[in-house]
Write a protein that holds these residues in place. Structure first.
Motif, PDB file in Angstrom:
ATOM      1  N   MET A   1     -25.963   0.430  10.121  1.00  0.00           N
ATOM      2  CA  MET A   1     -26.630   1.639   9.666  1.00  0.00           C
ATOM      3  C   MET A   1     -26.026   2.075   8.334  1.00  0.00           C
ATOM      4  SD  MET A   1     -27.233   5.190  11.790  1.00  0.00           S
ATOM      5  CE  MET A   1     -28.217   4.352  13.035  1.00  0.00           C
ATOM      6  N   GLU A   2     -26.874   2.293   7.338  1.00  0.00           N
ATOM      7  CA  GLU A   2     -26.397   2.645   6.002  1.00  0.00           C
ATOM      8  C   GLU A   2     -25.901   4.088   5.951  1.00  0.00           C
ATOM      9  OE1 GLU A   2     -29.534   1.828   3.281  1.00  0.00           O
ATOM     10  OE2 GLU A   2     -29.444  -0.346   3.576  1.00  0.00           O
ATOM     11  N   ALA A   3     -25.082   4.359   4.933  1.00  0.00           N
ATOM     12  CA  ALA A   3     -24.454   5.682   4.802  1.00  0.00           C
ATOM     13  C   ALA A   3     -25.486   6.806   4.741  1.00  0.00           C
ATOM     14  CB  ALA A   3     -23.575   5.712   3.554  1.00  0.00           C
ATOM     15  N   GLU A   4     -26.591   6.558   4.045  1.00  0.00           N
ATOM     16  CA  GLU A   4     -27.627   7.586   3.917  1.00  0.00           C
ATOM     17  C   GLU A   4     -28.226   7.939   5.283  1.00  0.00           C
ATOM     18  OE1 GLU A   4     -27.448   4.840   2.159  1.00  0.00           O
ATOM     19  OE2 GLU A   4     -27.055   5.547   0.107  1.00  0.00           O
ATOM     20  N   LYS A   5     -28.424   6.925   6.111  1.00  0.00           N
ATOM     21  CA  LYS A   5     -28.992   7.150   7.447  1.00  0.00           C
ATOM     22  C   LYS A   5     -27.990   7.867   8.344  1.00  0.00           C
ATOM     23  CE  LYS A   5     -32.057   6.813  10.716  1.00  0.00           C
ATOM     24  NZ  LYS A   5     -33.244   7.714  10.706  1.00  0.00           N
ATOM     25  N   LEU A   6     -26.726   7.499   8.220  1.00  0.00           N
ATOM     26  CA  LEU A   6     -25.679   8.176   8.992  1.00  0.00           C
ATOM     27  C   LEU A   6     -25.677   9.673   8.691  1.00  0.00           C
ATOM     28  CD1 LEU A   6     -22.690   5.674   8.618  1.00  0.00           C
ATOM     29  CD2 LEU A   6     -23.842   6.255  10.751  1.00  0.00           C
ATOM     30  N   MET A   7     -25.757  10.012   7.406  1.00  0.00           N
ATOM     31  CA  MET A   7     -25.737  11.416   6.997  1.00  0.00           C
ATOM     32  C   MET A   7     -27.024  12.127   7.408  1.00  0.00           C
ATOM     33  SD  MET A   7     -24.006  13.839   5.815  1.00  0.00           S
ATOM     34  CE  MET A   7     -22.581  12.863   5.285  1.00  0.00           C
ATOM     35  N   GLU A   8     -28.152  11.428   7.302  1.00  0.00           N
ATOM     36  CA  GLU A   8     -29.429  12.009   7.710  1.00  0.00           C
ATOM     37  C   GLU A   8     -29.413  12.359   9.200  1.00  0.00           C
ATOM     38  OE1 GLU A   8     -33.997  10.472   8.459  1.00  0.00           O
ATOM     39  OE2 GLU A   8     -32.849   9.539   6.838  1.00  0.00           O
ATOM     40  N   ASN A   9     -28.893  11.449  10.007  1.00  0.00           N
ATOM     41  CA  ASN A   9     -28.804  11.699  11.449  1.00  0.00           C
ATOM     42  C   ASN A   9     -27.857  12.845  11.763  1.00  0.00           C
ATOM     43  OD1 ASN A   9     -30.621   9.695  12.021  1.00  0.00           O
ATOM     44  ND2 ASN A   9     -29.143   8.248  12.844  1.00  0.00           N
ATOM     45  N   TRP A  10     -26.734  12.879  11.052  1.00  0.00           N
ATOM     46  CA  TRP A  10     -25.759  13.951  11.290  1.00  0.00           C
ATOM     47  C   TRP A  10     -26.361  15.310  10.954  1.00  0.00           C
ATOM     48  CZ3 TRP A  10     -21.824  14.691  14.175  1.00  0.00           C
ATOM     49  CH2 TRP A  10     -21.000  15.802  13.976  1.00  0.00           C
ATOM     50  N   ASN A  11     -27.082  15.375   9.862  1.00  0.00           N
ATOM     51  CA  ASN A  11     -27.745  16.628   9.487  1.00  0.00           C
ATOM     52  C   ASN A  11     -28.810  17.011  10.519  1.00  0.00           C
ATOM     53  OD1 ASN A  11     -26.239  17.018   7.135  1.00  0.00           O
ATOM     54  ND2 ASN A  11     -27.655  15.835   5.879  1.00  0.00           N
ATOM     55  N   GLY A  12     -29.446  16.005  11.107  1.00  0.00           N
ATOM     56  CA  GLY A  12     -30.428  16.264  12.157  1.00  0.00           C
ATOM     57  C   GLY A  12     -29.780  16.872  13.388  1.00  0.00           C
ATOM     58  N   LEU A  13     -28.573  16.410  13.697  1.00  0.00           N
ATOM     59  CA  LEU A  13     -27.825  16.945  14.832  1.00  0.00           C
ATOM     60  C   LEU A  13     -27.438  18.400  14.583  1.00  0.00           C
ATOM     61  CD1 LEU A  13     -27.101  15.309  17.376  1.00  0.00           C
ATOM     62  CD2 LEU A  13     -24.773  15.154  16.519  1.00  0.00           C
ATOM     63  N   LYS A  14     -26.974  18.676  13.373  1.00  0.00           N
ATOM     64  CA  LYS A  14     -26.591  20.055  13.020  1.00  0.00           C
ATOM     65  C   LYS A  14     -27.802  20.979  13.035  1.00  0.00           C
ATOM     66  CE  LYS A  14     -24.375  19.334   9.132  1.00  0.00           C
ATOM     67  NZ  LYS A  14     -23.524  19.629   7.939  1.00  0.00           N
ATOM     68  N   LYS A  15     -28.973  20.439  12.686  1.00  0.00           N
ATOM     69  CA  LYS A  15     -30.195  21.241  12.681  1.00  0.00           C
ATOM     70  C   LYS A  15     -30.569  21.660  14.103  1.00  0.00           C
ATOM     71  CE  LYS A  15     -34.870  21.353  10.696  1.00  0.00           C
ATOM     72  NZ  LYS A  15     -35.477  22.062  11.827  1.00  0.00           N
ATOM     73  N   ILE A  16     -30.361  20.760  15.056  1.00  0.00           N
ATOM     74  CA  ILE A  16     -30.640  21.085  16.458  1.00  0.00           C
ATOM     75  C   ILE A  16     -29.775  22.249  16.908  1.00  0.00           C
ATOM     76  CG2 ILE A  16     -30.390  20.247  18.829  1.00  0.00           C
ATOM     77  CD1 ILE A  16     -31.294  17.505  17.856  1.00  0.00           C
ATOM     78  N   ILE A  17     -28.508  22.240  16.508  1.00  0.00           N
ATOM     79  CA  ILE A  17     -27.594  23.339  16.866  1.00  0.00           C
ATOM     80  C   ILE A  17     -28.043  24.629  16.203  1.00  0.00           C
ATOM     81  CG2 ILE A  17     -25.226  24.193  16.645  1.00  0.00           C
ATOM     82  CD1 ILE A  17     -24.285  21.273  16.826  1.00  0.00           C
ATOM     83  N   ASN A  18     -28.398  24.541  14.943  1.00  0.00           N
ATOM     84  CA  ASN A  18     -28.792  25.734  14.183  1.00  0.00           C
ATOM     85  C   ASN A  18     -30.105  26.337  14.696  1.00  0.00           C
ATOM     86  OD1 ASN A  18     -28.347  27.488  11.729  1.00  0.00           O
ATOM     87  ND2 ASN A  18     -30.349  26.654  11.219  1.00  0.00           N
ATOM     88  N   ASP A  19     -31.033  25.491  15.126  1.00  0.00           N
ATOM     89  CA  ASP A  19     -32.370  25.956  15.516  1.00  0.00           C
ATOM     90  C   ASP A  19     -32.458  26.444  16.959  1.00  0.00           C
ATOM     91  OD1 ASP A  19     -33.157  25.283  12.992  1.00  0.00           O
ATOM     92  OD2 ASP A  19     -34.296  23.487  13.574  1.00  0.00           O
ATOM     93  N   ASN A  20     -31.528  26.004  17.813  1.00  0.00           N
ATOM     94  CA  ASN A  20     -31.690  26.265  19.246  1.00  0.00           C
ATOM     95  C   ASN A  20     -30.649  27.187  19.869  1.00  0.00           C
ATOM     96  OD1 ASN A  20     -33.966  24.298  20.288  1.00  0.00           O
ATOM     97  ND2 ASN A  20     -32.758  23.129  18.804  1.00  0.00           N
ATOM     98  N   PHE A  21     -29.603  27.508  19.115  1.00  0.00           N
ATOM     99  CA  PHE A  21     -28.536  28.321  19.710  1.00  0.00           C
ATOM    100  C   PHE A  21     -28.175  29.481  18.793  1.00  0.00           C
ATOM    101  CE2 PHE A  21     -28.001  23.806  20.769  1.00  0.00           C
ATOM    102  CZ  PHE A  21     -28.314  23.861  22.123  1.00  0.00           C
ATOM    103  N   SER A  22     -27.516  30.472  19.371  1.00  0.00           N
ATOM    104  CA  SER A  22     -27.143  31.652  18.593  1.00  0.00           C
ATOM    105  C   SER A  22     -25.834  32.239  19.110  1.00  0.00           C
ATOM    106  CB  SER A  22     -28.256  32.715  18.668  1.00  0.00           C
ATOM    107  OG  SER A  22     -28.491  33.086  20.018  1.00  0.00           O
ATOM    108  N   ASP A  23     -25.308  33.166  18.348  1.00  0.00           N
ATOM    109  CA  ASP A  23     -24.111  33.934  18.735  1.00  0.00           C
ATOM    110  C   ASP A  23     -22.928  33.034  19.079  1.00  0.00           C
ATOM    111  OD1 ASP A  23     -25.696  36.181  18.353  1.00  0.00           O
ATOM    112  OD2 ASP A  23     -26.407  36.136  20.428  1.00  0.00           O
ATOM    113  N   GLU A  24     -22.255  33.342  20.207  1.00  0.00           N
ATOM    114  CA  GLU A  24     -21.004  32.661  20.541  1.00  0.00           C
ATOM    115  C   GLU A  24     -21.207  31.178  20.857  1.00  0.00           C
ATOM    116  OE1 GLU A  24     -17.923  33.897  20.271  1.00  0.00           O
ATOM    117  OE2 GLU A  24     -18.983  35.602  19.374  1.00  0.00           O
ATOM    118  N   ARG A  25     -22.321  30.869  21.499  1.00  0.00           N
ATOM    119  CA  ARG A  25     -22.562  29.456  21.845  1.00  0.00           C
ATOM    120  C   ARG A  25     -22.736  28.636  20.578  1.00  0.00           C
ATOM    121  NH1 ARG A  25     -24.894  26.940  27.036  1.00  0.00           N
ATOM    122  NH2 ARG A  25     -26.989  27.184  26.224  1.00  0.00           N
TER     123      ARG A  25
END
Length: 233
Positions: A1-25
């Protein structure tokens, strides 16, 4: 897996956290994933190439696929008349963290590259378990890691993460194999998560299989190698 794809996937993971959770969690998850970022970004999803995603970056790729499968399966279940008495946040939390224990503990990785070329070549065992970490089933370690960063887990999420391997894990029988109605699952979340994980793993197996040389290719390669050997002799 190329570096660009690794970073794209990681940003996708962070987006899931940002879009679905709030506050302390959300703060707890951000802290946990930031702490594990470098290790998690390069972690495989399994040790055997014919299982699923046994390559650097395979773990994050698998988690993203499970999250997508969980969303689609849940919608289909609801459309077909199933009772959905859990929140979308619980669905996403369970999918996001179901295999967290495969990263390892606070200092050691769960998987280590296999030094044996024979096992890599003949058994497809690309990684092996790290003997330096305390033995613990993956779901148990997932929940332990979450509590280490103060991330609260609902009862629905706890049971879903614990049983996401379904009946493949004998330890899940107490949850999934019962003949008493009062002991049956109170939500369909564990079943949906198991289906999502199984579906993602099977898709990843198919992707691996499609990249393997066919029997015709193997025969052609073998014939070519034999001809080269005869020419040298």
């Amino acid at each position: 897996m190329e570096a660009e794809k690794l970073m794209e996937n990681w940003n996708g993971l962070k987006k899931i956290i940002n879009d679905n959770f709030s506050d302390e969690r959300k703060k707890g998850l951000e802290s946990l994933y930031e702490f594990l970022e470098e290790r998690m970004m390069y972690a495989p999803a399994s040790g055997l190439e014919h299982y699923h995603n046994a390559f650097p970056g395979g773990y994050v790729d698998h988690v993203l696929r499970v999250c997508e499968c969980a969303n689609r399966i849940c919608k289909q279940w609801e459309e077909m008349g199933a009772t959905i008495n859990f929140s979308n946040e619980e669905l996403m939390f369970s999918a996001l963290n179901h295999d967290l224990g495969k990263i390892g503990d606070l200092t050691e990785d769960y998987y280590k590259p296999n030094d044996s070329e024979w096992h890599r070549k003949n058994q497809g065992k690309i990684y092996e378990g790290n003997k330096n970490i305390v033995h613990m089933p993956v779901p148990h370690r997932s929940l332990w890691m979450l509590q280490e960063f103060g991330v609260k887990v609902t009862q629905n999420e706890y049971i879903a993460i614990m049983t996401h391997d379904g009946i493949y894990d004998v330890g899940n029988e107490t949850y999934l194999k019962t003949y008493l109605p009062e002991r049956s699952l109170k939500t369909n979340l564990p079943i949906i998560l198991h289906h999502a994980d199984h579906m993602a793993s099977r898709i990843e197996f198919d992707m691996w299989k499609s990249e393997q040389p066919s029997q015709a290719d193997k025969k052609s390669f073998k014939k070519s190698s034999n001809n080269k050997t005869k020419t040298k002799i």
